[in-house]
Design an enzyme around this catalytic site. Structure first.
Site, short mmCIF file in Angstrom:
data_model
loop_
_atom_site.label_atom_id
_atom_site.label_comp_id
_atom_site.label_asym_id
_atom_site.label_seq_id
_atom_site.Cartn_x
_atom_site.Cartn_y
_atom_site.Cartn_z
N THR A 39 -4.72 15.28 -3.43
CA THR A 39 -3.71 14.34 -2.39
C THR A 39 -2.98 13.79 -3.60
O THR A 39 -3.06 13.73 -4.86
CB THR A 39 -4.83 12.91 -2.50
OG1 THR A 39 -5.28 12.66 -3.42
CG2 THR A 39 -5.50 13.39 -1.61
N GLU A 97 -4.73 14.54 3.77
CA GLU A 97 -6.26 15.01 3.94
C GLU A 97 -6.32 14.99 5.73
O GLU A 97 -7.31 15.90 6.48
CB GLU A 97 -7.31 14.24 4.68
CG GLU A 97 -7.98 13.58 2.71
CD GLU A 97 -6.60 12.70 2.46
OE1 GLU A 97 -6.12 12.72 2.30
OE2 GLU A 97 -7.53 12.55 1.00
N LYS A 157 -6.15 -9.42 -3.34
CA LYS A 157 -7.15 -10.91 -3.42
C LYS A 157 -6.76 -12.26 -4.19
O LYS A 157 -6.91 -11.99 -5.74
CB LYS A 157 -8.42 -10.24 -3.26
CG LYS A 157 -9.84 -11.20 -3.06
CD LYS A 157 -11.33 -10.35 -3.11
CE LYS A 157 -12.00 -11.33 -1.38
NZ LYS A 157 -13.50 -10.78 -1.59
#
Ligand code: ADP
Length: 528
Positions: A186, A331, A430
């Site tokens: 990847t 994938e 966050k």
């Protein structure tokens, strides 16, 4: 009464080239070489040469199932090496030349490749890899001479010389369709690269899916330009799909700059061009500068990253070509969904529907399907005929107990079944215990015509944990103020999502596959 039977026709990839050699023998594969020149070969001749590559590999003792690595650009010789390797049942391990020697040696340590097919202009990188890779003993040089080879760690020979000296006919395709054919890591935009093993059957079925009219739908009248590299998820399967459909294939070599692409498209009459969104910026810039036109080009297929709305509008207006959006990942071999070419409602954020053979599921963070599969945002899982089951070298499956693979992407499916990627779970910021989705901010800023590239990352913050920072590359240095840029977010995102700072970059760093390099941006501007 005994049942009748149909022929056991193994779904193996060499059949695509066998088919093209027999039914489209003179259809060309065109490769850009130095100085604006091109090399041409028909499918029949390429087929014969690829068989001789198999004979060369067999002469070097390559066995069924063995990995043969390649470090090369999109060229005829690379394609011959692919089919030569896969046709005999060996496994083609593509390496990305934009990674470091250490990263690539780590991948070779996993695959155990003894042979590396390397482009002549990458020999110094190949030598560094060889020094770090005890398994590697032979380097087969393509697309130039071996004069640049300076290493005792492996011997080097020109593949062309070996092909010329070979007269043995190699056998192809005498193996099970579930045999592995390829290994691709990847691109590692968000984490360490992981190896994905493709099988003949999975890539064969993926090719048939690509050839559907609502997907890439190539015909024998098409001239296809894969700008997406062969080391990025098999150039999205085009080296299989083009011979399967009998399309002409135009391979750009290592030149993906606007001028080289424009010249190739104009001279070769390219009808379909394929690549990540960022590569089309250079093409549009070049045409703007020179006033050139590319009338043959009907479609540009993009995927691999979100399509900035301003770029989509610019390409369609300036190039007169339709932009077809898609979503996929290594994938998935890699295609997941495609917006149909004739979609009257096409929009940059819509990535279309899956074609038969892939299925999608929206779940919560724990993998539980959300009750409302249409309209609600959630985590995207997939399963299908060309979807990963287990990463290379891993014991545990990459799928859940129901066979679904968690993509790490956040998405929404609308009432017509169109997928919109809304972010990546690993990119979320966050702040004060609540999530900010950078992709939504990037979509608004990316729609501003003056902006070439926009990226939002989280910066550590004592009070909030993380706060968003906006990084932009502008088309022109003068122009919008920071206030005006951030002002564009009013009414589109919550006020506490608005980035604390705007950083202007002369050049947005791009990762190995041409996507914005968020790992590097986080290192440089994330304050960690
Ligand atoms: P990496 O995960 O390292 O980037 P890939 O090249 O396999 O490696 O990229 C797959 C990822 O690219 C997807 O998981 C998704 O986050 C992103 N991507 C692909 N297509 C799109 C799209 N149309 N819109 C937004 N993101 C996309």
């Amino acid at each position: 009464m005994k049942d009748g039977a149909m022929q056991p026709f193994g779904l193996t990839l060499e059949k695509f080239l066998d088919h093209a050699a027999k039914w489209h023998p003179n259809t060309e594969i065109v490769t850009a070489t130095d100085g604006g020149k091109v090399a041409r070969i028909g499918y029949a001749d390429l087929h014969a040469r690829a068989h001789r590559v198999s004979a060369v590999l067999a002469g070097l003792g390559v066995a069924f199932g063995e990995h043969v690595a390649t470090l090369a650009w999109n060229t005829q010789a690379h394609m011959e090496a692919w089919y030569g390797t896969m046709g005999m049942g060996a496994v083609c391990h593509t390496l990305n030349p934009r990674l470091t020697a250490e990263q690539l040696a780590e991948m070779i340590a996993q695959s155990g490749a003894r042979i590396l097919v390397a482009s002549a202009d990458l020999l110094s990188l190949a030598a560094e890899i060889a020094e770090l890779s005890p398994s590697l003993c032979h380097v087969l040089v393509i697309d130039g001479s071996k004069d640049g080879w300076r290493s005792d760690s492996a011997d080097a020979a020109e593949l062309e010389t070996l092909i010329t000296a070979t007269h043995v006919k190699a056998d192809w395709g005498q193996f099970d369709e579930n045999a592995p054919c390829g290994l691709c890591f990847t691109s590692g935009t968000t984490g360490a690269p992981k190896g994905v093993t493709y099988t003949h059957r999975s890539s064969y079925l993926h090719t048939l899916r690509l050839l559907q009219a609502d997907v890439i739908g190539l015909t024998s009248a098409d001239v296809v330009l894969p700008v997406v590299p062969m080391f990025h998820a098999n150039a999205w399967g085009l080296p299989f799909a083009a011979p399967a459909a009998g399309s002409r294939l135009v391979l750009p070599g290592r030149q993906a700059d606007g001028e080289s692409l424009a010249q190739l498209i104009m001279r070769e009459g390219v009808t379909v061009a394929v690549g990540v969104p960022t590569v089309w910026v250079g093409l549009a810039d070049y045409l703007d500068r020179t006033g050139g036109e590319v009338p043959s080009l009907k479609r540009i297929i993009v995927g691999g990253a979100a399509m900035p709305p301003a770029l989509m509008e610019r390409i369609e207006r300036r190039l007169g070509a339709m932009v077809q959006t898609s979503w996929g990942m290594t994938e998935l071999s890699p295609s997941g969904t495609f917006a149909p070419p004739a979609d009257p409602d096409r929009a940059p954020h819509r990535s279309g529907r899956p074609a038969v053979g892939v299925d999608l599921l929206i779940t919560d963070a724990d993998g539980k399907p959300v009750p409302n599969q249409r309209g609600d945002e959630g985590h995207l899982r997939v399963r299908g005929a060309a979807v990963i089951e287990r990463y290379f070298g891993h014991d545990k499956p990459a799928t859940d107990q129901n066979g679904w693979f968690d993509t790490g992407d956040l998405a929404r499916i609308d009432h017509e079944g169109n997928l919109t990627i809304t972010g990546r779970s690993k990119d979320l910021i966050k702040s004060g215990g609540e999530w900010i989705n950078p992709a939504e901010i990037e979509a608004v800023i990316g729609a501003i015509p003056e902006v070439s590239f926009a990226a939002v990352i989280g910066r550590s913050d004592e009070k909030w944990g993380e706060r968003p920072v906006l990084l932009v590359e502008m088309r022109e240095a003068e122009g919008m103020t920071d206030e005006a840029l951030l002002g564009a977010l009013n009414g589109h995102v919550a006020s506490w999502w608005v980035p604390d700072e705007v950083v202007r970059l002369n050049e947005m760093p791009l990762a190995a596959t041409g996507k914005v390099d968020k790992i590097r941006l986080r290192l440089e501007y994330g304050g960690n």
